[in-house]
Structures are given as C-alpha cells and as structure tokens.
Design a protein around this motif. Structure first.
Motif, mmCIF file in Angstrom:
data_model
loop_
_atom_site.group_PDB
_atom_site.id
_atom_site.type_symbol
_atom_site.label_atom_id
_atom_site.label_comp_id
_atom_site.label_asym_id
_atom_site.label_seq_id
_atom_site.Cartn_x
_atom_site.Cartn_y
_atom_site.Cartn_z
ATOM 1 N N TYR A 105 0.901 -1.245 -0.015
ATOM 2 C CA TYR A 105 -0.010 0.144 -0.239
ATOM 3 C C TYR A 105 0.884 1.138 0.047
ATOM 4 C CZ TYR A 105 -3.508 3.332 1.866
ATOM 5 O OH TYR A 105 -4.329 4.378 2.188
ATOM 6 N N ALA A 106 1.975 1.187 0.858
ATOM 7 C CA ALA A 106 2.815 2.458 0.856
ATOM 8 C C ALA A 106 3.425 2.738 -0.204
ATOM 9 C CB ALA A 106 3.666 2.177 2.031
ATOM 10 N N ASN A 107 3.717 1.621 -1.076
ATOM 11 C CA ASN A 107 4.537 1.551 -2.311
ATOM 12 C C ASN A 107 3.655 2.205 -3.202
ATOM 13 O OD1 ASN A 107 7.086 0.926 -3.729
ATOM 14 N ND2 ASN A 107 5.712 -0.445 -4.835
ATOM 15 N N LYS A 108 2.361 1.839 -3.431
ATOM 16 C CA LYS A 108 1.294 2.234 -4.225
ATOM 17 C C LYS A 108 1.227 3.584 -4.189
ATOM 18 C CE LYS A 108 -3.559 1.900 -5.569
ATOM 19 N NZ LYS A 108 -4.890 1.198 -5.231
ATOM 20 N N TYR A 109 1.193 4.198 -2.989
ATOM 21 C CA TYR A 109 1.038 5.775 -2.792
ATOM 22 C C TYR A 109 2.211 6.153 -2.575
ATOM 23 C CZ TYR A 109 -3.839 4.660 -2.737
ATOM 24 O OH TYR A 109 -5.146 4.483 -3.258
ATOM 25 N N GLN A 110 3.592 5.786 -2.815
ATOM 26 C CA GLN A 110 4.796 6.271 -2.701
ATOM 27 C C GLN A 110 5.165 7.150 -1.330
ATOM 28 O OE1 GLN A 110 7.767 6.523 -5.145
ATOM 29 N NE2 GLN A 110 6.452 4.713 -5.214
ATOM 30 N N ILE A 111 4.740 6.239 -0.301
ATOM 31 C CA ILE A 111 4.829 6.854 1.179
ATOM 32 C C ILE A 111 5.784 6.192 1.769
ATOM 33 C CG2 ILE A 111 3.662 7.440 3.254
ATOM 34 C CD1 ILE A 111 1.107 7.289 1.827
ATOM 35 N N PRO A 112 6.979 6.921 2.331
ATOM 36 C CA PRO A 112 7.919 5.995 3.029
ATOM 37 C C PRO A 112 7.603 4.992 4.234
ATOM 38 C CG PRO A 112 8.640 8.330 2.461
ATOM 39 C CD PRO A 112 7.406 8.051 2.165
ATOM 40 N N ILE A 113 8.061 4.078 4.664
ATOM 41 C CA ILE A 113 7.360 3.448 5.753
ATOM 42 C C ILE A 113 8.312 2.756 6.839
ATOM 43 C CG2 ILE A 113 7.109 1.195 4.369
ATOM 44 C CD1 ILE A 113 4.454 0.633 5.973
ATOM 45 N N LEU A 114 8.280 2.821 7.987
ATOM 46 C CA LEU A 114 9.189 2.281 9.080
ATOM 47 C C LEU A 114 8.380 1.089 9.502
ATOM 48 C CD1 LEU A 114 10.947 3.900 12.051
ATOM 49 C CD2 LEU A 114 9.369 1.809 12.394
ATOM 50 N N ILE A 115 8.830 -0.016 9.109
ATOM 51 C CA ILE A 115 8.152 -1.506 9.795
ATOM 52 C C ILE A 115 8.795 -1.785 11.170
ATOM 53 C CG2 ILE A 115 7.907 -3.843 9.131
ATOM 54 C CD1 ILE A 115 8.952 -3.195 6.148
ATOM 55 N N GLY A 116 7.877 -1.813 12.244
ATOM 56 C CA GLY A 116 8.611 -1.951 13.438
ATOM 57 C C GLY A 116 7.935 -3.491 13.823
ATOM 58 N N THR A 117 7.321 -4.169 13.093
ATOM 59 C CA THR A 117 6.884 -5.395 13.620
ATOM 60 C C THR A 117 7.776 -6.377 13.446
ATOM 61 O OG1 THR A 117 6.091 -5.803 11.404
ATOM 62 C CG2 THR A 117 4.326 -4.801 12.934
ATOM 63 N N THR A 118 7.418 -7.674 14.256
ATOM 64 C CA THR A 118 8.244 -8.845 14.330
ATOM 65 C C THR A 118 7.714 -9.827 14.107
ATOM 66 O OG1 THR A 118 8.114 -8.708 16.741
ATOM 67 C CG2 THR A 118 9.882 -7.536 16.242
ATOM 68 N N GLU A 119 8.413 -10.972 14.003
ATOM 69 C CA GLU A 119 8.004 -12.391 13.785
ATOM 70 C C GLU A 119 7.541 -12.648 12.427
ATOM 71 O OE1 GLU A 119 4.722 -14.230 15.700
ATOM 72 O OE2 GLU A 119 5.857 -15.978 15.794
ATOM 73 N N GLY A 120 7.539 -13.758 11.815
ATOM 74 C CA GLY A 120 6.616 -14.024 10.606
ATOM 75 C C GLY A 120 6.959 -13.433 9.272
ATOM 76 N N HIS A 121 8.028 -12.533 9.310
ATOM 77 C CA HIS A 121 8.678 -11.910 8.291
ATOM 78 C C HIS A 121 10.020 -11.649 8.339
ATOM 79 C CE1 HIS A 121 7.608 -7.650 9.587
ATOM 80 N NE2 HIS A 121 7.999 -8.246 10.588
ATOM 81 N N LYS A 122 10.541 -11.224 7.129
ATOM 82 C CA LYS A 122 12.063 -11.146 7.209
ATOM 83 C C LYS A 122 12.376 -9.741 6.382
ATOM 84 C CE LYS A 122 12.781 -15.091 3.908
ATOM 85 N NZ LYS A 122 11.085 -15.054 3.400
ATOM 86 N N LYS A 123 13.488 -9.294 6.341
ATOM 87 C CA LYS A 123 13.915 -8.209 5.844
ATOM 88 C C LYS A 123 13.746 -8.293 4.393
ATOM 89 C CE LYS A 123 18.238 -6.943 5.121
ATOM 90 N NZ LYS A 123 19.449 -6.849 5.031
ATOM 91 N N SER A 124 14.156 -9.526 3.899
ATOM 92 C CA SER A 124 14.255 -9.634 2.304
ATOM 93 C C SER A 124 12.813 -9.826 1.826
ATOM 94 C CB SER A 124 14.908 -11.073 1.821
ATOM 95 O OG SER A 124 14.278 -12.211 2.510
ATOM 96 N N ASP A 125 11.794 -9.860 2.370
ATOM 97 C CA ASP A 125 10.493 -9.688 1.967
ATOM 98 C C ASP A 125 10.034 -8.181 1.390
ATOM 99 O OD1 ASP A 125 9.734 -12.222 3.088
ATOM 100 O OD2 ASP A 125 8.822 -11.611 4.723
ATOM 101 N N TYR A 126 11.011 -7.425 1.845
ATOM 102 C CA TYR A 126 10.839 -5.865 1.431
ATOM 103 C C TYR A 126 11.792 -5.485 0.553
ATOM 104 C CZ TYR A 126 7.432 -6.592 5.359
ATOM 105 O OH TYR A 126 6.702 -7.116 6.044
#
Ligand SMILES: NC(=O)C1=CN([C@@H]2O[C@H](COP(=O)(O)OP(=O)(O)OC[C@H]3O[C@@H](n4cnc5c(N)ncnc54)[C@H](O)[C@@H]3O)[C@@H](O)[C@H]2O)C=CC1
Ligand SMILES: O=C(O)C1=N[C@H](C(=O)O)C[C@H](O)C1
Length: 255
Positions: A105-126
C-alpha cells in the motif's frame, strides 16, 4: 524555532542529505504521520510521543477499521484524513502479516514506511519496493549501537555466547525479533527468553572464555523509548532515497 518543511529537505535525484543526530532530535519538520496499529501498546506510545514532539498525526489505521476519518482517537487527537490523502510517512506497529500488505500500500502511494513489527516476516520480503523502507525490529538507537558492538566483539574474540531476553507476558513472539536478528548475525551457543509482567523489555548478551567474561544488557523502562526513537528515525527516513534500510544504516550516518 523555525519550522522546516520536509519537502524542502527531501532527497532529490542526486543529493542525499546528512542530518546530524542532535538536529534530528530537535528539528521541527512539518511531517504528516500515519500510524498503523494505533490502538495497540506501541501505537498508543507513538501517539503520546508524537504529541510531545509536535508531530502532526495525519491518519491512523486500526484493525477494525482502515478508514478512521472523523473518529476521535483520544481526547486530543481527531483524525481528519485518509492515509493516501497526504501522509508523508507511515509507521507500522501492527503485526507482520499486516506489514506485508501495508508495504504494498505504501509503495502504491509512494509513502516511506518504518516497519516495527516482528515475527513471521524477514527483511528480504521487502527488497522489491521503490520507496524508503526502514526494517527495524528494535527502534532503540542505544540498543542498535550495542548490537553493532556485540557483532564486533563476537567476531574479534573466541567466546562461548549466550543471548537472552525478557519481555511482558502479552508479547506474541518468542524469542523477540531483536534476538532472532542478533542470533542470525552472531550464531549464539545458547538463546533464552522469559515472559514476565506487563512492561518488561530487556535484551542481554554474554560472551565467555577462559580469560574473560563480556556482558552487555539493555533494559527499556518505558515503551516511550521505542516510540521516541522510531519518530527520530522517521525524520531521517523521509529524507532518504528509495531503498530498504536497516538500523545500522541510520546509526552509521548519524554517529
Ligand atoms: N521495533 C520495535 O522497537 C518494537 C517492536 N514491537 C513489535 O510491534 C508489534 C506490536 O506490538 P504491540 O504494540 O506490543 O502489540 P499490540 O498487540 O498491543 O498492538 C498491535 C495492534 O495492531 C492492531 N492490528 C492488528 N492487525 C492490524 C491490521 N491489519 N491493521 C491495523 N492494525 C492492526 C491490533 O488490533 C493491535 O491494536 C509487535 O510485532 C511487536 O513485537 C514492539 C515494541 C517495540
Ligand atoms: O514486543 C515488544 O515489546 C518488543 N518487541 C521487539 C522485539 O521483538 O524485539 C522490540 C523490543 O524487544 C520490544
């Protein structure tokens, strides 16, 4: 203090602005913030910290309702905008599954995002996105400086290594995202975790050999610490080029 519009500072084509840490701490950017997970423990801490720092809370997303326009979030904050109608930056403390779609969603609207969440994802997903993204399983600036030192200590000396963490009983992931990230880097011999009380947040490192014992410990006394530092990082992130950043990028630039 003079107000600086962040658009005047924002990264443009070939120029990257380097902002000293002390300036980020006091700078009064006209930054319109969107908070995802605003009803949660961290979301509430971010709201409080943003108010203390005079940061404009532009919009929020909560689980029950992605369009919070017109609602009162607390006594002082009334949400007037949809995220895509002008938010400059998104801060996400919801959960990792939500983060994956939030970044789309952030990418669609070109808005920078800080991801603070943990577990179930990894850096390379982004990796594949074209906006500034900060991957930050731990937003404490102090901890990230310590993590840097721990990496160096682990490389430099032959030590048996134990890392551990204690967190509040409501924390869903175990071990913490911080611990997993650190273990990926230094491959500890032992990893432990405990869940105690309502507010605990502690990370610990111990390295031992026949000649020395090295101990480092970081205790967070209030989530305001994570919230405050996350907002400082946001002030930096909105001035960066489209790239996936980690906390060490931020630390390397400001210190
Ligand atoms: N990076 C850091 O320094 C820190 C990271 N965390 C991480 O942040 C996350 C949140 O932690 P807490 O605030 O303690 O949890 P919490 O459970 O109190 O808050 C999460 C909030 O997100 C909401 N939510 C869930 N799905 C959503 C969705 N699809 N859209 C919008 N909102 C949604 C929930 O309703 C809840 O209000 C966890 O992953 C935790 O590990 C927590 C503290 C510091
Ligand atoms: O849920 C928390 O509280 C925290 N989560 C992050 C993690 O999993 O590492 C950061 C910090 O430990 C607080």
């Amino acid at each position: 203090m003079q107000k600086i519009l962040y658009h005047e500072l924002k990264y443009q084509q070939s120029t990257q602005y380097t902002t000293p840490f002390y300036l980020l701490n006091v700078i009064n950017l006209d930054m319109k913030l969107c908070i995802i997970g605003a009803n949660g423990r961290m979301g509430q801490a971010i709201i409080e910290s943003a108010q203390q720092q005079n940061i404009n809370i532009h919009s929020v997303v909560v689980k029950e309702c992605t369009d919070y326009v017109g609602h009162k979030l607390s006594k002082e904050v009334k949400i007037l905008h949809k995220v895509e109608d002008g938010a400059d930056i998104i801060i996400d403390f919801s959960n990792s599954q939500a983060s994956k779609s939030n970044v789309e969603y952030a990418n669609k609207y070109q808005i920078p995002i800080l991801i603070g969440t943990t577990e179930g994802h990894k850096k390379s997903d982004y990796n594949k996105f074209n906006i500034p993204i900060m991957w930050a399983p731990n937003t404490s600036i102090t901890w990230n400086i310590m993590e840097n030192a721990i990496e160096k200590i682990s490389l430099a000396s032959k030590l048996a290594i134990q890392i551990g963490e204690v967190h509040h009983k409501n924390k869903k992931d175990d071990p913490s995202g911080t611990t997993k990230q650190l273990d990926d880097k230094i491959n500890a011999d032992k990893v432990w975790s405990l869940r105690v009380g309502k507010n605990m947040s502690m990370h610990q490192f111990m390295g031992i050999n026949d000649l020395e014992i090295a101990r480092l410990e970081h205790q967070v006394l209030d989530r305001q610490l994570y919230a405050h530092d996350a907002l400082v990082i946001c002030k930096w992130l909105i001035m960066q080029k489209n790239q996936l950043f980690i906390m060490q990028d931020f630390i390397n630039e400001i210190i």
